[in-house]
Design an enzyme around this catalytic site. Sequence first.
Site, mmCIF file in Angstrom:
data_model
loop_
_atom_site.group_PDB
_atom_site.id
_atom_site.type_symbol
_atom_site.label_atom_id
_atom_site.label_comp_id
_atom_site.label_asym_id
_atom_site.label_seq_id
_atom_site.Cartn_x
_atom_site.Cartn_y
_atom_site.Cartn_z
ATOM 1 N N PHE A 195 0.819 -1.213 0.000
ATOM 2 C CA PHE A 195 0.000 0.000 0.000
ATOM 3 C C PHE A 195 0.855 1.266 0.000
ATOM 4 O O PHE A 195 0.496 2.271 0.620
ATOM 5 C CB PHE A 195 -0.968 -0.008 1.191
ATOM 6 C CG PHE A 195 -1.472 -1.366 1.546
ATOM 7 C CD1 PHE A 195 -2.149 -2.130 0.607
ATOM 8 C CD2 PHE A 195 -1.242 -1.919 2.797
ATOM 9 C CE1 PHE A 195 -2.586 -3.406 0.915
ATOM 10 C CE2 PHE A 195 -1.679 -3.184 3.113
ATOM 11 C CZ PHE A 195 -2.359 -3.940 2.170
ATOM 12 N N CYS A 196 1.997 1.200 -0.691
ATOM 13 C CA CYS A 196 2.918 2.348 -0.799
ATOM 14 C C CYS A 196 3.403 2.817 0.559
ATOM 15 O O CYS A 196 3.709 3.999 0.745
ATOM 16 C CB CYS A 196 2.264 3.506 -1.559
ATOM 17 S SG CYS A 196 1.826 3.104 -3.251
ATOM 18 N N ASN A 197 3.491 1.891 1.522
ATOM 19 C CA ASN A 197 3.955 2.230 2.864
ATOM 20 C C ASN A 197 5.028 1.222 3.271
ATOM 21 O O ASN A 197 4.774 0.306 4.061
ATOM 22 C CB ASN A 197 2.784 2.194 3.851
ATOM 23 C CG ASN A 197 3.097 2.893 5.161
ATOM 24 O OD1 ASN A 197 4.225 2.845 5.647
ATOM 25 N ND2 ASN A 197 2.101 3.549 5.738
#
Length: 825
Positions: free
Chosen positions: A431-433
């Site tokens: 999740f782009c984290n």
Amino acid sequence: MSTDVEKSRFLEEFGDDYGYPNAPKNIDEIRATEFTRLQELVYLDHAGATLYSESQLEAVFKSLNSTVFGNPHTQSNVSSSTSDIVREARQQVLDFCNASAKEYKCIFTSGATAALKLVGEAFPWSSQSSFMYTTENHNSVLGIREYALAKGAEAFAIDIEEAGHRDGSRDTKTSHKVLKRTVQRRSGVKILDEEPAGKAFNLFAFPSECNFSGVKFNLDLANIMKEDPERILKDSPHCKGSWMVLIDAAKGCATDPPDLSKYKADFVVVSFYKLFGYPSGLGALIVRNDAVKLLKNTYFSGGTVAASIADIDFVKRREGAEESFEDGSISFLSIASICHGFHILNTLTMSAISRHTASLATYLRNMLLALRHDNGDSVCTVYGFDSKELCSKPGPIVSFNLKRPDGSWYGYYEVEKLASLSGIQLRTGCFCNPGACAKYLGLSHSDLLSNIEAGHVCWDDHDILNGKPTGAVRVSFGYMSTFEDAKKFMSFIRSSFVSFPLRSSHSEFHRPITTEGIDTNMSRYCLRSINIYPIKSCGGFSVDSWLLSSTGLLHDREWVIQSTSGEILTQKKVPEMCYISTLIDLNLGTLFVESPRCKEKLQIELKSDSYNSGRVEIEIQNLRYEVQVYGDDVDAWFSNAIGRPCTLLRGSGLDGSKRYPCSKRNQSIGMCNNAKSKLNFVNEAQLLLISEQSVSDLNTRLSTKNVEKGSRAAPVQVNPMRFRPNLVIAGGEPYEEDGWQCIRIGNKNFTSLGGCNRCQMININYQAGEMQRLSEPLATLAAYRRVKGKIFFGILLRYDDDNNEEEAGSLIQVGEEVYPVADLL
């Protein structure tokens, strides 16, 4: 347990928080009137993008149809009216975060990422500055690090744990435990002479809610870092200078917008499509008035200057915060539409939305944690729910991974694929984290680097590497989510991933046939049909007999259609390819191609020297192919047939070997050993074999499933051609072919390379000239033909041509007997 009983129990616990009982419409009425397009779809990716309502879009269109909007950068009456609408929209954004217009400004951007980029570009970095950020941050926040390091500043990540009290209370003197990661400083950075004079300015960035785990950070951090940074940094030299605070509220605002009358952050980032679905491509940066004075926008454009002279170095910039940083004409039509989204949120109230979504997330989290396999082991690992950073209110995100009974992990890609087949849309991955992902999954730096070296990148399907998950499954709720959404998701998890007594494992579906004690001169099987597909992903044709070659069936998948960008086209992306039919006449030496979009039938001579357009090399799945190209007339015909520019290419199996690691003996279904194969443009192997008996069993299961659902519609039924087989056999029991190692058809020998992993292609149905995308038969196959995320049906074969030549006698014919044999080699 019936749905009514489960919902009653849910309402006993969460009835005061669920469903908006005090709003003009309760949740059931909202779903019935505002989201009819969902129908049977369960949408659970509201952290990625929530949904717009029907009345919201109706209000937007009504406004567009009844109002004349003009560019705000002029003085006409229409433009002045538009400027007033934009001004009101700015105030709505400030009001949403309880920010006084005397203290804050609202700068519209093209999205939350653009707002973060603006801060990074315009911040007064110096060699004395520090950029501090929590490990759990979106990549768009981490990207600010590049601006800091490029200006000689240092950057470092921290993990913060809050030492709460035994009674769960908090006070302004709460102590914090801070773990500081490695300090980063870029070597070789030239310190500019025009560095900002005076004290250094530092920036601390954290999210109001982690988009990976749903952990909500204590917003008191903003006030602490501004008023008393030593409480966080202790005696660190980083306490020097002035600290400014950025809150990434792109996710958190959807349920709990920060109250800026309490928490004096300098910068707050907002994303509107995460709030109410429409518009996308629009965000906002809420910035304190004293902070905006420190920002410097190097670039100037229309709208940001009061005056400029073209042929000398002169520019006079506008003084207003909004005018200084909104480059060019703002997206005034999108800005005018956000009032309709805010109207919905204000009608329901953010407090009610927060409680509603939290009740669903808490219910789902508890249900997942309670799941057990038949051996008593836990099914689910949930991330972040016991975090010490967690605020008293739970968030609307549930992030987790699933385990098999033997303790190994189910891959998140498997979960996502099966969920999609069940009409459930969710999100998987990191999740782009990356910081939160590594933290919760226990991935070290060496693990991450090893995964990257193994080819793992964002959005791929490498979900398990070295026995560890590379990401997670995320379910997130929105204001229109229902108990029924959560209930259907839980039913899906139970039926697909939990082992119960008397239920066989997904990996034990085939019944291997043994040749021991069987007279191999007596066959129970015969060859029913032979099918050739000359052009990859286009229609094929059936024959009674056909020549075999070193690449399998002669001319099978020998041609391919390529886009102008170099992409190999298939029906997955270009469904019009299904209407292209083919036929080869070996006596005439001609390939005939037809399409309803083309008036004339195309004829292509099989002799490769008939065309002088040359040969080129292409790469497909990391394999190099030398291919023949055709002239403009042939390419124009295919471009017309599929409705987009393309070229036809012909290969001949050159350099077409693929290797799959496995042992030849005792191989399990799905494993391949194709090292000896010479291949045309096939995905995995030279030939695909399907059993009529296996297809019949599948159709029985499809009919039974239809009855169990109580559907009055005719059940989906498939014939063998749905699977695009080369060979169809009849006889024996369903799925006996799974256990075959080698077979003989007539006097020709073939080696089984294992099961064929099926994809969504088999769900595409063409009927009466129209294409339908269904969930079947793949959804039913997934229930009993799944092995570690792959759904198998049919087996892959390699033709064992020892001479590696095309011989006149290498002919395969319909009606020939098929003999499964233990080992013919």
